[in-house]
Structures are given as C-alpha cells and as structure tokens.
Design an enzyme around this catalytic site. Structure first.
Site, PDB file in Angstrom:
ATOM      1  N   PHE A 151       0.910  -0.952   0.083  1.00  0.00           N
ATOM      2  CA  PHE A 151      -0.187   0.095  -0.066  1.00  0.00           C
ATOM      3  C   PHE A 151       0.940   1.376   0.245  1.00  0.00           C
ATOM      4  O   PHE A 151       0.533   2.312  -0.696  1.00  0.00           O
ATOM      5  CB  PHE A 151      -0.959  -0.099   1.214  1.00  0.00           C
ATOM      6  CG  PHE A 151      -1.826   1.124   1.150  1.00  0.00           C
ATOM      7  CD1 PHE A 151      -2.775   1.216   0.135  1.00  0.00           C
ATOM      8  CD2 PHE A 151      -2.036   2.060   1.987  1.00  0.00           C
ATOM      9  CE1 PHE A 151      -3.867   2.157   0.191  1.00  0.00           C
ATOM     10  CE2 PHE A 151      -2.943   3.009   1.999  1.00  0.00           C
ATOM     11  CZ  PHE A 151      -3.932   3.109   0.996  1.00  0.00           C
ATOM     12  N   TYR A 152       1.941   1.154   0.693  1.00  0.00           N
ATOM     13  CA  TYR A 152       3.075   2.257   0.709  1.00  0.00           C
ATOM     14  C   TYR A 152       3.228   2.800  -1.022  1.00  0.00           C
ATOM     15  O   TYR A 152       3.293   3.603  -1.328  1.00  0.00           O
ATOM     16  CB  TYR A 152       4.251   1.958   1.314  1.00  0.00           C
ATOM     17  CG  TYR A 152       5.546   2.963   1.086  1.00  0.00           C
ATOM     18  CD1 TYR A 152       5.487   4.110   1.281  1.00  0.00           C
ATOM     19  CD2 TYR A 152       6.491   2.377   0.280  1.00  0.00           C
ATOM     20  CE1 TYR A 152       6.667   4.896   1.046  1.00  0.00           C
ATOM     21  CE2 TYR A 152       7.622   3.077   0.045  1.00  0.00           C
ATOM     22  CZ  TYR A 152       7.660   4.556   0.427  1.00  0.00           C
ATOM     23  OH  TYR A 152       8.677   5.180  -0.172  1.00  0.00           O
ATOM     24  N   ALA A 153       3.660   1.604  -1.597  1.00  0.00           N
ATOM     25  CA  ALA A 153       3.904   2.002  -3.163  1.00  0.00           C
ATOM     26  C   ALA A 153       2.850   2.331  -3.945  1.00  0.00           C
ATOM     27  O   ALA A 153       2.910   3.191  -4.884  1.00  0.00           O
ATOM     28  CB  ALA A 153       4.324   0.625  -3.649  1.00  0.00           C
ATOM     29  N   THR A 155       0.457   4.091  -2.857  1.00  0.00           N
ATOM     30  CA  THR A 155      -0.004   5.753  -2.484  1.00  0.00           C
ATOM     31  C   THR A 155       0.949   6.442  -3.338  1.00  0.00           C
ATOM     32  O   THR A 155       0.781   7.803  -3.726  1.00  0.00           O
ATOM     33  CB  THR A 155       0.272   6.085  -0.825  1.00  0.00           C
ATOM     34  OG1 THR A 155       1.408   5.699  -0.550  1.00  0.00           O
ATOM     35  CG2 THR A 155      -0.826   5.244  -0.131  1.00  0.00           C
TER      36      THR A 155
END
Length: 333
Positions: A151-153, A155
């Site tokens: 999810f970091y990537a 965003t």
C-alpha cells in the site's frame, strides 16, 4: 537567493537536502510534523544541525488543510521539494490509514497550494517500489508500473498520477523522483543499515529476509542530494525531451526520474561491508521474504545523467563505513 520549501525537513533525506541547499545559498523553509514513527529525538537533533539565519523551521502536518496554502502565499517559493511522507513498506500493512492521510492527502494539499501560488519547479519524492512486480532489470522510467506490491507503493504511485493531472491542467512543472534504497549518516532506525549496525554492535542476531538472496541499488545520501540540487533549476518543459529515453509527458511539463547508484549490490555483500566497518561478524537469522517486498531493485540512470551530468557514486563500502562512524559517535558506542 532562491527561496525553497522542503517538506519532511526533519527526515533523513530532507535533513541532508536542507544542508545542501543552505550550503548553496538557498533560503530554506523546512516543514515537518516530528511524528513518532521513529525516535523523535533523532529528528530534533537533525533540525538542530540546520540552525542558520537562512533556515526557518515550521512544525506541522502536510495534510493539515490550509497550512501549505498559507506557506506558499507567504513565501512565493522558487522551488518546492516534497519529501514529507509516511514511509515504510511493512508499516503500511499494519497502519494503511497513515499512508492515505500523509501521502495522498498531504500531496493534494501541496498541489492545491502550488496551483494558487506556482513555484518555478516542484520536485516530489516517489519510490522505486512503484515498479512493483516488474522483473526486467534495470528499471527504466518509461516502464509500465501497474502492479504495486504494498500500500505504501500504491500511495506513492497515486501521487505520481495526481501530480501529472495538476501539471497538465495548470501547467505546473513537476519532477517525480523514484529513490532507490537511500542510506548514510543520520539514517532512519527502521532501515536495514541502521538495524543491522545496532544489532551487530550489541552482539545480537540480524533478520536477513529471503535468506540474503536480495539485491538493492543502494544509494548514498550525499550522492542523492547532489543530484536533487543540480536538478532544481531544470524544470520539465512541454515538448522538450532531454534524450530518447526521457519520461517527459506528451501533455504536461511532468517527468518521472530514477535516482539510484545504477549498480545493484547483493544483500550479503552489504552485510559484509557492515562487518568490515564494525570489525565484527554478524549473527544471522535467515528468514523468508516479507509480504510486500521485492527480491531486487536496480535503477537505469540514463535519464538522470542526460539531465544532470555525471554524478558521484560513493562505493557501498565507503558509504557504510561513514554510517558506522556516525553511529558510533552519535550513540557513543
């Protein structure tokens, strides 16, 4: 004297960038929330190192409605570096809302402020994690990036698209940077180099994921900020690609750009460099791959060279040695 905004000024990269810009004569406004994602004393000590008549620190969250708008209106920035973000692949699995608020909402506030008060160039941090499940190496900026692994990537990839839409609609010159495994003195405690050095010096075992069968394009922080400083005045222009490999948008003054060392290093070799710098042998817990992680990253730096010229490439052995020396001094080890 250029007036420059750096969000995430108390962060690892933001701190080093502020130092570089101040040394080059910029007036710097540094924004940071000093969150407790990791040791706040380390962040405060970074800010203390930046004390300068041309540096102004503002404490606040980028996602706070109106905060960035007020700063842009007050200062009329020449350049804006947006480095503030919630970082960490593994933490995004546990606390995804932090990433939604800081990375996406925070970038939206920045783009709205820039729309109202346009700087000459906005430079926004993305990540090599945006390449996701791509297995062809090295990573080239023009590759499709549709399958992020965390999810970091996701965003960060979303912020690339958001920025492109604003660049197209409002003619805002924007460069998105995909950073590759940045390391060096004053680094983040959640990163491998910091964790490995701390454990080795304390005689504790280190967790080695995928049993060490991983490769990273380790990028020394001084090399990265030199590239950022060189690129600040090089705003993208519609219809003016720098080379055949340019990622320049056909409909906006927007490009995405790798910043890496251009040569991947095996994780086992990275650990050996820490062992050499500390004079100690690491005890290793060999573990499987972590969810959301990828086995290798490797930057194609053709476009970076075309834009900014040949950059310095600090060898991993030297960069690790400098980090260990800083760690020993800072923590009195």
């Amino acid at each position: 004297m250029p007036k420059t905004l750096v969000t995430g000024a108390a962060g690892f990269i933001g701190f080093h960038l502020c130092q570089r810009l101040l040394a080059e004569g910029h007036e710097v406004i540094g924004l940071d929330a000093i969150t407790d994602y990791y040791d706040v004393s380390l962040k405060r000590d970074r800010i203390a190192q930046l004390e300068n008549e041309r540096f102004t620190f503002v404490k606040g969250r980028v996602e706070t409605r109106g905060l960035l708008m007020d700063l842009f209106a007050q200062h009329c920035f020449d350049y804006a570096f947006h480095l503030a973000a919630q970082a960490g692949v593994r933490h995004s699995i546990e606390q995804p809302r932090d990433y939604l608020e800081s990375n996406i909402a925070g970038t939206f506030e920045l783009l709205e402020a820039a729309r109202a008060h346009p700087p000459k160039h906005m430079l926004i941090a993305s990540t090599s994690s945006a390449y996701g499940s791509n297995t062809e190496m090295p990573y080239v900026e023009t590759m499709r990036t549709d399958h992020q692994m965390s999810f970091y990537a996701a965003t960060k990839k979303a912020t690339e698209s958001m920025a492109h839409s604003y660049a197209h609609l409002y003619d805002l010159p924007i460069t998105m940077f995909r950073f590759f495994t940045v390391y060096g003195p004053w680094g983040r405690p959640d990163m491998a180099l910091f964790k490995f050095t701390k454990a080795i010096l304390q005689g504790e075992a280190i967790d080695v994921y995928n049993r060490g069968d991983m490769m990273r394009d380790f990028t020394y922080v001084d090399d990265l900020v030199e590239a950022l400083e060189r690129l600040a005045p090089l705003a993208p222009q519609r219809g003016a690609p720098a080379c055949a490999e340019d990622s320049l948008s056909p409909v906006a003054p927007w490009r995405v750009l790798n910043i890496g060392n251009g040569s991947p290093v095996q994780l086992t070799a990275f650990i050996e460099a820490i062992e050499a710098a500390t004079g100690l042998t690491a005890k290793q817990n060999l573990l499987p791959m972590q969810p959301g992680d990828v086995p290798a990253t490797w930057a194609d730096t053709t476009l970076l060279t075309a834009l900014a010229g040949d950059a310095q490439h600090t060898p991993v052995t030297e960069g690790v040695r400098r980090f260990v020396a800083w760690y020993r001094a800072y923590y009195a080890v």
